[in-house]
Scaffold this active site. Structure first.
Site, short mmCIF file in Angstrom:
data_model
loop_
_atom_site.label_atom_id
_atom_site.label_comp_id
_atom_site.label_asym_id
_atom_site.label_seq_id
_atom_site.Cartn_x
_atom_site.Cartn_y
_atom_site.Cartn_z
N ASN A 208 -5.21 3.15 -14.90
CA ASN A 208 -5.58 3.58 -16.25
C ASN A 208 -6.52 2.56 -16.87
O ASN A 208 -6.92 1.59 -16.23
CB ASN A 208 -4.32 3.80 -17.10
CG ASN A 208 -3.50 2.53 -17.21
OD1 ASN A 208 -3.96 1.54 -17.76
ND2 ASN A 208 -2.30 2.55 -16.66
N LYS A 287 -6.95 7.04 5.63
CA LYS A 287 -7.72 7.64 4.55
C LYS A 287 -7.64 9.18 4.59
O LYS A 287 -7.78 9.78 5.66
CB LYS A 287 -9.18 7.19 4.67
CG LYS A 287 -10.01 7.54 3.47
CD LYS A 287 -11.43 7.01 3.60
CE LYS A 287 -12.30 7.71 2.58
NZ LYS A 287 -13.67 7.85 3.00
#
Ligand code: CTP
Length: 400
Positions: A208, A287
């Site tokens: 954030n 990934k």
């Protein structure tokens, strides 16, 4: 705790007035700087006959004058952890006693809430004169701290009281001042700061916009009051405050473990971190490739660190932050009660210029009984004011 200098990050405004002892002030600045202090210097007009701005800057001081934009005296007064005037002439003492506010130094002295220290320097007869005695008595009554003067041979050829205390002794006096001033001596504080990062795969994750500024400012303000501070920090770009122990973490789970490792040594807990409430259920070892048209990620709840700390027996004094959009007070008040904490600091994150990633913050202070709204101010100032509130509420400390 890492080895720390004796004046870590202390912000000292050094006022130099026009006595011959002003020639010793570069040495004073050098000693303060070597002990970790940040020094801003204000030179009186007559002090410039004895010492140059260049010499002071060369040993680490920032020389300030009032030609800059804005209200330099107010900025200086707020910045200072202490104002030290060395040498302080008889004339300067008389102006301080009278409450004069006719230059940068005297206006800063009048505008500050920080301790004011003076190291007088003058001829022995001037020092003993009834006018000077009366001025000093008045200043001492107003809690001005006198460092010296010393006795001995004087520049005027006489011998007696009125020599400026030697720079190393002035520094020792400042060290003692802080040792005695800190209202949080012996108090152990843990502060969380910054965002957490919840990994999804080796390349990606969720975080954030928190920068950690508020938590770092709080850790510094607590340490300034003598607390021994552990700062549990998510990834940030900030330099650790001097004299504070840092535990660097990435995820909410790591932050929780680091905080809980301090549970036996925690008198105050401040949860300033923007902890992710959820994390991806599975952290992929490899990934994630874009094979599907849509992607659904399942998140699971993270531990609520603040609530967990508040539920300890006995609990430390707990302070939380509530970053809200919408009705700030009612949401934050409900959150305080839900988490069972002592003090909730609520700040809006949908307002221009304050909160996330800004230097300023506008907060409401909410405890069990009342809500107090503070005007927007720099986070460093909000932090200092909050620490004063914590000190007021801690059972075994005296007000600063
Ligand atoms: N907090 C915490 N651990 C969490 C979430 C929040 O310690 N997992 C702390 C924060 O550091 C802050 C306070 O709880 O001091 C409030 O955080 P906030 O995100 O505003 O509240 P939440 O409990 O997450 O509630 P919501 O997001 O639903 O508003």
């Amino acid at each position: 705790m890492q080895d720390m200098p004796s004046l870590p990050g202390r912000r000292i405004v050094l006022g130099i007035t026009g006595g011959i002892a002003a020639y010793k002030t570069p040495e004073l600045v050098r000693l303060l700087h070597a002990r970790g202090a940040l020094v801003r210097v204000v030179l009186s007009h007559s002090a410039r006959q004895f010492v140059t701005a260049g010499a002071l800057a060369a040993v680490g001081a920032q020389v300030v004058d009032d030609r800059g934009p804005g209200m330099v005296h107010i900025e200086l007064a707020r910045w200072a952890d202490a104002i030290l005037i060395a040498p302080a002439t008889a004339h300067l003492l008389s102006r301080l006693a009278a409450g004069a506010a006719d230059d940068l130094l005297t206006t800063a002295c009048l505008a500050t809430e920080a301790p004011l220290c003076v190291a007088p320097a003058m001829n022995r007869v001037m020092w003993r004169h009834a006018a000077t005695r009366a001025n000093c008595a008045l200043l001492a009554e107003r809690a001005v701290v006198f460092i010296g003067p010393a006795e001995g041979p004087q520049a005027c050829g006489e011998d007696g009281p009125g020599r400026m205390t030697e720079p190393c002794e002035i520094v020792a006096a400042l060290e003692r001042l802080w040792a005695a001033h800190g209202s949080l001596q012996g108090v152990r504080a843990v502060v969380t700061a910054g965002a957490t990062y919840e990994a999804l795969d080796p390349a990606r994750g969720f975080t954030n916009r928190s920068t950690g500024k508020m938590g770092y400012a709080l850790a510094a303000a607590l340490a300034d009051q003598g607390a021994s501070v552990t700062l549990v920090s998510g990834p940030t770009a900030l330099a650790p405050p001097p004299g504070v122990r840092i535990m660097a973490v990435t995820s909410a789970a790591q932050m929780r473990d680091a905080v809980m490792a301090c549970r036996e040594e925690m008198d105050v807990f401040v949860g300033a971190a923007a902890v992710a409430d959820y994390r991806p259920q599975t952290v992929l070892a490899r990934k994630l490739k874009k094979t599907a048209d849509a992607l659904t990620i399942t998140f699971v709840r993270n531990p609520d660190i603040l609530a967990e700390v508040a539920a300890l027996t006995p609990p430390p004094f707990t302070v939380g932050f509530a970053a809200e959009t919408g009705d700030l007070e009612s949401q934050a008040r409900a959150k305080r009660a839900r988490k069972g904490i002592d003090l909730m600091v609520a700040n809006p994150i949908d307002e221009e210029g304050v909160g996330f990633a800004h230097d300023d913050n506008r907060v409401l202070l909410i405890d069990k009984d009342r809500t107090v709204a503070w005007a927007a101010a720099p986070k460093t100032e909000v932090a200092r004011a909050l620490v004063r509130e914590i000190i007021k509420r801690l059972p075994r400390t005296a007000p600063p």
